[in-house]
Scaffold this motif. Sequence first.
Motif, PDB file in Angstrom:
ATOM      1  N   THR A 263       8.800  39.307   9.004  1.00  0.00           N
ATOM      2  CA  THR A 263       8.476  38.767   8.173  1.00  0.00           C
ATOM      3  C   THR A 263       8.551  38.701   6.473  1.00  0.00           C
ATOM      4  OG1 THR A 263       5.763  38.910   7.851  1.00  0.00           O
ATOM      5  CG2 THR A 263       7.167  37.730   9.569  1.00  0.00           C
ATOM      6  N   ASP A 264       8.649  40.181   6.186  1.00  0.00           N
ATOM      7  CA  ASP A 264       8.642  39.890   4.558  1.00  0.00           C
ATOM      8  C   ASP A 264      10.249  41.544   4.058  1.00  0.00           C
ATOM      9  OD1 ASP A 264       8.750  41.470   1.998  1.00  0.00           O
ATOM     10  OD2 ASP A 264       6.820  42.343   2.516  1.00  0.00           O
ATOM     11  N   PRO A 265      11.514  40.091   3.994  1.00  0.00           N
ATOM     12  CA  PRO A 265      12.506  41.221   4.038  1.00  0.00           C
ATOM     13  C   PRO A 265      12.822  42.118   2.542  1.00  0.00           C
ATOM     14  CG  PRO A 265      12.264  38.724   4.010  1.00  0.00           C
ATOM     15  CD  PRO A 265      11.230  38.855   3.931  1.00  0.00           C
ATOM     16  N   SER A 266      11.291  42.142   1.761  1.00  0.00           N
ATOM     17  CA  SER A 266      11.644  42.651   0.963  1.00  0.00           C
ATOM     18  C   SER A 266      11.192  44.242   1.298  1.00  0.00           C
ATOM     19  CB  SER A 266      10.260  42.487  -0.288  1.00  0.00           C
ATOM     20  OG  SER A 266       8.753  42.562  -0.139  1.00  0.00           O
ATOM     21  N   LEU A 267      10.658  44.829   2.217  1.00  0.00           N
ATOM     22  CA  LEU A 267      10.228  46.091   3.009  1.00  0.00           C
ATOM     23  C   LEU A 267      11.245  46.712   3.020  1.00  0.00           C
ATOM     24  CD1 LEU A 267       6.953  46.152   5.188  1.00  0.00           C
ATOM     25  CD2 LEU A 267       7.599  46.962   2.970  1.00  0.00           C
ATOM     26  N   ALA A 268      12.656  46.002   3.833  1.00  0.00           N
ATOM     27  CA  ALA A 268      13.267  46.215   4.080  1.00  0.00           C
ATOM     28  C   ALA A 268      14.806  47.134   3.288  1.00  0.00           C
ATOM     29  CB  ALA A 268      14.403  45.661   5.393  1.00  0.00           C
ATOM     30  N   ALA A 269      14.336  46.012   1.909  1.00  0.00           N
ATOM     31  CA  ALA A 269      15.662  45.915   0.393  1.00  0.00           C
ATOM     32  C   ALA A 269      14.844  46.919  -0.023  1.00  0.00           C
ATOM     33  CB  ALA A 269      15.178  44.680   0.055  1.00  0.00           C
ATOM     34  N   ARG A 270      13.829  48.085   0.207  1.00  0.00           N
ATOM     35  CA  ARG A 270      13.387  48.694  -0.433  1.00  0.00           C
ATOM     36  C   ARG A 270      14.208  50.312  -0.611  1.00  0.00           C
ATOM     37  NH1 ARG A 270       6.447  48.886   0.132  1.00  0.00           N
ATOM     38  NH2 ARG A 270       6.622  46.515  -0.363  1.00  0.00           N
ATOM     39  N   SER A 271      14.887  50.119   0.650  1.00  0.00           N
ATOM     40  CA  SER A 271      15.812  51.385   0.726  1.00  0.00           C
ATOM     41  C   SER A 271      15.577  51.657   2.494  1.00  0.00           C
ATOM     42  CB  SER A 271      14.373  53.205   1.049  1.00  0.00           C
ATOM     43  OG  SER A 271      13.497  53.656   2.539  1.00  0.00           O
ATOM     44  N   SER A 272      17.484  52.599   2.160  1.00  0.00           N
ATOM     45  CA  SER A 272      18.256  52.603   3.738  1.00  0.00           C
ATOM     46  C   SER A 272      17.005  52.802   4.517  1.00  0.00           C
ATOM     47  CB  SER A 272      19.078  53.563   3.983  1.00  0.00           C
ATOM     48  OG  SER A 272      18.115  54.475   3.137  1.00  0.00           O
ATOM     49  N   LEU A 273      15.749  53.830   4.895  1.00  0.00           N
ATOM     50  CA  LEU A 273      14.859  53.674   5.542  1.00  0.00           C
ATOM     51  C   LEU A 273      14.779  53.241   6.345  1.00  0.00           C
ATOM     52  CD1 LEU A 273      13.424  57.673   4.451  1.00  0.00           C
ATOM     53  CD2 LEU A 273      15.191  56.631   6.163  1.00  0.00           C
TER      54      LEU A 273
ATOM     55  N   PHE B 299       5.681  69.278  10.341  1.00  0.00           N
ATOM     56  CA  PHE B 299       6.793  68.559   8.970  1.00  0.00           C
ATOM     57  C   PHE B 299       6.820  69.146   7.952  1.00  0.00           C
ATOM     58  CE2 PHE B 299       6.986  65.572  12.489  1.00  0.00           C
ATOM     59  CZ  PHE B 299       7.896  65.109  12.593  1.00  0.00           C
ATOM     60  N   GLY B 300       6.902  69.018   7.019  1.00  0.00           N
ATOM     61  CA  GLY B 300       6.951  69.980   5.714  1.00  0.00           C
ATOM     62  C   GLY B 300       5.509  69.238   5.166  1.00  0.00           C
TER      63      GLY B 300
ATOM     64  N   ASP C 174       9.206  60.939   3.826  1.00  0.00           N
ATOM     65  CA  ASP C 174      10.354  60.037   4.687  1.00  0.00           C
ATOM     66  C   ASP C 174      10.577  61.089   5.224  1.00  0.00           C
ATOM     67  OD1 ASP C 174      10.468  58.312   2.313  1.00  0.00           O
ATOM     68  OD2 ASP C 174      12.736  60.090   1.150  1.00  0.00           O
ATOM     69  N   GLU C 175      10.900  62.226   6.218  1.00  0.00           N
ATOM     70  CA  GLU C 175      10.337  63.420   6.918  1.00  0.00           C
ATOM     71  C   GLU C 175      10.181  62.099   8.243  1.00  0.00           C
ATOM     72  OE1 GLU C 175      10.868  67.689   8.435  1.00  0.00           O
ATOM     73  OE2 GLU C 175       9.459  67.624   7.165  1.00  0.00           O
ATOM     74  N   VAL C 176       8.972  62.431   7.959  1.00  0.00           N
ATOM     75  CA  VAL C 176       7.859  61.566   9.550  1.00  0.00           C
ATOM     76  C   VAL C 176       8.129  59.940   9.311  1.00  0.00           C
ATOM     77  CG1 VAL C 176       5.702  60.665   9.988  1.00  0.00           C
ATOM     78  CG2 VAL C 176       6.237  63.226   8.463  1.00  0.00           C
TER      79      VAL C 176
ATOM     80  N   PHE D  77      14.025  50.902   9.762  1.00  0.00           N
ATOM     81  CA  PHE D  77      12.916  51.056  10.679  1.00  0.00           C
ATOM     82  C   PHE D  77      12.722  49.453  10.699  1.00  0.00           C
ATOM     83  CE2 PHE D  77       8.507  50.597  11.382  1.00  0.00           C
ATOM     84  CZ  PHE D  77       8.076  51.044  12.524  1.00  0.00           C
ATOM     85  N   ALA D  78      12.821  48.770  10.080  1.00  0.00           N
ATOM     86  CA  ALA D  78      12.707  47.060  10.044  1.00  0.00           C
ATOM     87  C   ALA D  78      14.250  46.883  11.410  1.00  0.00           C
ATOM     88  CB  ALA D  78      12.983  46.560   8.657  1.00  0.00           C
ATOM     89  N   ARG D  79      15.010  47.455  11.352  1.00  0.00           N
ATOM     90  CA  ARG D  79      15.960  47.163  12.739  1.00  0.00           C
ATOM     91  C   ARG D  79      15.589  46.912  14.059  1.00  0.00           C
ATOM     92  NH1 ARG D  79      20.084  48.086   7.712  1.00  0.00           N
ATOM     93  NH2 ARG D  79      19.586  50.112   9.195  1.00  0.00           N
ATOM     94  N   VAL D  80      14.961  47.927  14.110  1.00  0.00           N
ATOM     95  CA  VAL D  80      14.708  49.514  14.800  1.00  0.00           C
ATOM     96  C   VAL D  80      13.129  48.338  15.326  1.00  0.00           C
ATOM     97  CG1 VAL D  80      13.239  51.411  16.182  1.00  0.00           C
ATOM     98  CG2 VAL D  80      15.368  51.520  14.804  1.00  0.00           C
ATOM     99  N   TRP D  81      12.295  47.774  14.688  1.00  0.00           N
ATOM    100  CA  TRP D  81      10.914  47.305  15.141  1.00  0.00           C
ATOM    101  C   TRP D  81      11.573  46.002  15.780  1.00  0.00           C
ATOM    102  CZ3 TRP D  81       8.498  43.390  13.930  1.00  0.00           C
ATOM    103  CH2 TRP D  81       6.683  42.952  14.283  1.00  0.00           C
TER     104      TRP D  81
END
Length: 187
Positions: free
Chosen positions: A61-71, A173-174, A30-32, A75-79
């Motif tokens: 193309t795969d909306p399920s990725l963005a649905a996995r977490s707010s992080l 990073f940790g 998550d940190e990276v 990323f999907a929005r930025v990309w």
Amino acid sequence: MAKLIYVTNVSLDGYIEDEKGDFAWFPPDDEVFTFTTDLLRSVGTLLYGRRLYEKMAVWETDPSLAARSSLMADFARVWQAADKVVYSTTLTAVSTAATSVERTFDPAAVRQLRATASSDIAIGGANLAAQAIRAGLVDECQLLVWPTAVGGGKPGLPTDVRTDFALLDERRFGNGVVHLRYRPLGH
């Protein structure tokens, strides 16, 4: 003028993928992941080779990725917000919006893009980045170095050209990953 930034994950021994073409040796963190997303926020255009584009296109193309977490949604929005240019001699169609295909890497066209862009440009894919480095176009290399040696594969930096760099910044990073930000000397 916008900067052309090469951003990549590399193993401790300098490879972006192992001898089998795999890069699963750098596990999600998550940190990276948050850091990488923030790094891409300032980018308006992504220059990709075909293989990297095909791997990254799932962020649209795969909306399920963005649905996995707010992080992952962030990323999907930025990309998706970035324009994308894919360099490929074989790709006939793209699966994402705001994406164009170029058959060859033209340094003059990239110089023009840099001169007119309102935000930075990121380049990804070792072969494409090597062409830009050889042409003297890369303003920064940002490497996320993972604490794993894979023993061979695709080098993250070109092996046939000497480039000296000045260290601009570093972050630890940790999980043992180190972000190194360099400027090629002469820029």
